[in-house]
Design an enzyme around this catalytic site. Structure first.
Site, PDB file in Angstrom:
ATOM      1  N   CYS A  52       1.929  -1.148  -8.130  1.00 32.08           N
ATOM      2  CA  CYS A  52       2.392  -1.576  -6.811  1.00 32.08           C
ATOM      3  C   CYS A  52       3.910  -1.398  -6.609  1.00 32.08           C
ATOM      4  O   CYS A  52       4.350  -0.266  -6.431  1.00 32.08           O
ATOM      5  CB  CYS A  52       1.929  -3.003  -6.553  1.00 32.08           C
ATOM      6  SG  CYS A  52       1.806  -3.388  -4.800  1.00 32.08           S
ATOM      7  N   ARG A  62      -0.365  -5.695   6.238  1.00 27.46           N
ATOM      8  CA  ARG A  62      -0.541  -5.424   4.809  1.00 27.46           C
ATOM      9  C   ARG A  62      -1.957  -4.919   4.539  1.00 27.46           C
ATOM     10  O   ARG A  62      -2.891  -5.214   5.284  1.00 27.46           O
ATOM     11  CB  ARG A  62      -0.286  -6.705   3.998  1.00 27.46           C
ATOM     12  CG  ARG A  62       1.112  -7.271   4.172  1.00 27.46           C
ATOM     13  CD  ARG A  62       1.337  -8.455   3.254  1.00 27.46           C
ATOM     14  NE  ARG A  62       1.446  -8.042   1.854  1.00 27.46           N
ATOM     15  CZ  ARG A  62       2.571  -7.599   1.292  1.00 27.46           C
ATOM     16  NH1 ARG A  62       3.681  -7.506   1.992  1.00 27.46           N
ATOM     17  NH2 ARG A  62       2.593  -7.252   0.020  1.00 27.46           N
ATOM     18  N   HIS A  69      -3.852  -4.614  -8.614  1.00 25.82           N
ATOM     19  CA  HIS A  69      -3.619  -5.840  -9.369  1.00 25.82           C
ATOM     20  C   HIS A  69      -4.969  -6.322  -9.890  1.00 25.82           C
ATOM     21  O   HIS A  69      -5.968  -5.640  -9.802  1.00 25.82           O
ATOM     22  CB  HIS A  69      -3.018  -6.920  -8.456  1.00 25.82           C
ATOM     23  CG  HIS A  69      -1.754  -6.505  -7.783  1.00 25.82           C
ATOM     24  ND1 HIS A  69      -0.548  -6.453  -8.448  1.00 25.82           N
ATOM     25  CD2 HIS A  69      -1.493  -6.128  -6.508  1.00 25.82           C
ATOM     26  CE1 HIS A  69       0.401  -6.073  -7.595  1.00 25.82           C
ATOM     27  NE2 HIS A  69      -0.148  -5.862  -6.420  1.00 25.82           N
TER      28      HIS A  69
HETATM   29  N1  GLN Z   1       6.788  -5.011  -1.818  1.00 25.17           N
HETATM   30  C1  GLN Z   1       5.851  -3.940  -1.889  1.00 25.17           C
HETATM   31  C2  GLN Z   1       4.908  -3.887  -0.691  1.00 25.17           C
HETATM   32  O1  GLN Z   1       4.670  -4.871  -0.049  1.00 25.17           O
HETATM   33  C3  GLN Z   1       5.030  -4.049  -3.151  1.00 25.17           C
HETATM   34  C4  GLN Z   1       4.048  -5.171  -3.099  1.00 25.17           C
HETATM   35  C5  GLN Z   1       3.430  -5.463  -4.436  1.00 25.17           C
HETATM   36  O2  GLN Z   1       3.973  -5.095  -5.456  1.00 25.17           O
HETATM   37  N2  GLN Z   1       2.319  -6.164  -4.426  1.00 25.17           N
HETATM   38  O3  GLN Z   1       4.399  -2.820  -0.394  1.00 25.17           O
END
Ligand code: GLN
Length: 250
Positions: free
Chosen positions: A104, A138, A200
């Site tokens: 990520c 997101r 994750h």
């Molecule tokens: N900050 C980055 C995003 O939101 C990575 C997020 C994360 O590592 N879960 O895309």
């Protein structure tokens, strides 16, 4: 630095794992990847040594495998200067075939750049030929992929939408979830033995074949060979199979 010994019998060798920025870049349980690899090394009869690399700290003397996790955009900003201090070393390791798993936020920083949702441009190392742009919405939810390491399950949560440059291999093909951008069914990226992925979970405990792929390459670099032990993966396999059947049924 933490070390452990293989249970029963002489150690088959020592494998050094470097976890990049565990304070800033280790959300959604990504620290579990480091723990899973250290445990599996022990169960296979090797001795793991885990180095937690923090910004500004000297680089560990030995490294056979690198791990990085996810983080908030602000965490990515905090590690950036240190990451660029070690840019030449990390690029050389990658070209030399060192196994790396970057999840990520660290996946994004191993790419060309991340343009965050508030307009900040975070340059990346360019090891993976990908570019990421933040979005107001997101991408969140469970994921199933087909990869060269078999079927992989995990969980994604990112604002960044990632696009692969022409010729850049993805890590996997999306069977369920959004992946890099929700549009082209690619997930993550891979070059040499470097894998970048949004997954994750943490991803490795439920995907032992992927964990052992990384360990085989690392142990071979460290000791000249790979002699896996017998591991009972029945619980991991059940967790994996349950996620697949829940998401892909019908
Ligand atoms: N900050 C980055 C995003 O939101 C990575 C997020 C994360 O590592 N879960 O895309």
């Amino acid at each position: 630095m933490t070390a452990g010994t293989g249970g029963g019998g002489p150690s088959k060798g020592t494998v050094h794992i470097v976890h990049l920025y565990p304070r800033e870049m280790s959300i959604y349980g990504d620290l579990g990847n480091t723990r899973a690899l250290a445990s599996r090394l022990r169960w296979h009869g090797y001795t793991p040594v885990v180095h937690q690399h923090h910004p500004g700290a000297p680089w560990p003397e030995h490294a056979h495998l690198l791990l990085g996790g996810g983080g908030q955009d602000s965490g990515q900003v905090r590690v950036q200067e240190d990451l660029f201090t070690h840019a030449d070393r990390l690029r050389a390791y990658a070209a030399d075939g060192m196994p790396m798993l970057m999840i990520c936020g660290m996946y994004q920083l191993f790419g060309q750049a991340f343009l965050t949702v508030d307009g900040t441009r975070l340059p990346g190392l360019g090891i993976l030929d990908v570019t990421t742009t933040g979005n107001a919405t997101r991408m969140i939810g469970p994921v199933v992929l087909d990869t060269l390491a078999g079927e992989v399950v995990g969980y994604e949560n990112h604002s960044g939408s990632t696009v692969l440059a022409a010729g850049q291999e993805p890590f996997g093909t999306v069977r369920h979830g959004q992946g890099n951008n929700g549009a082209d069914r690619t997930e993550g990226a891979r070059v040499h033995e470097v894998i970048g992925s949004y997954l994750h979970g943490p991803v490795l405990p439920a995907n032992p074949a992927l964990a052992d792929h990384l360990l085989r390459v690392a142990a071979t670099r460290a000791t000249g060979g790979w002699e896996p032990g017998e591991i009972d993966d029945s619980v991991a396999e059940q967790a994996h199979a349950r996620q697949v059947s829940r998401l892909l049924a019908g």
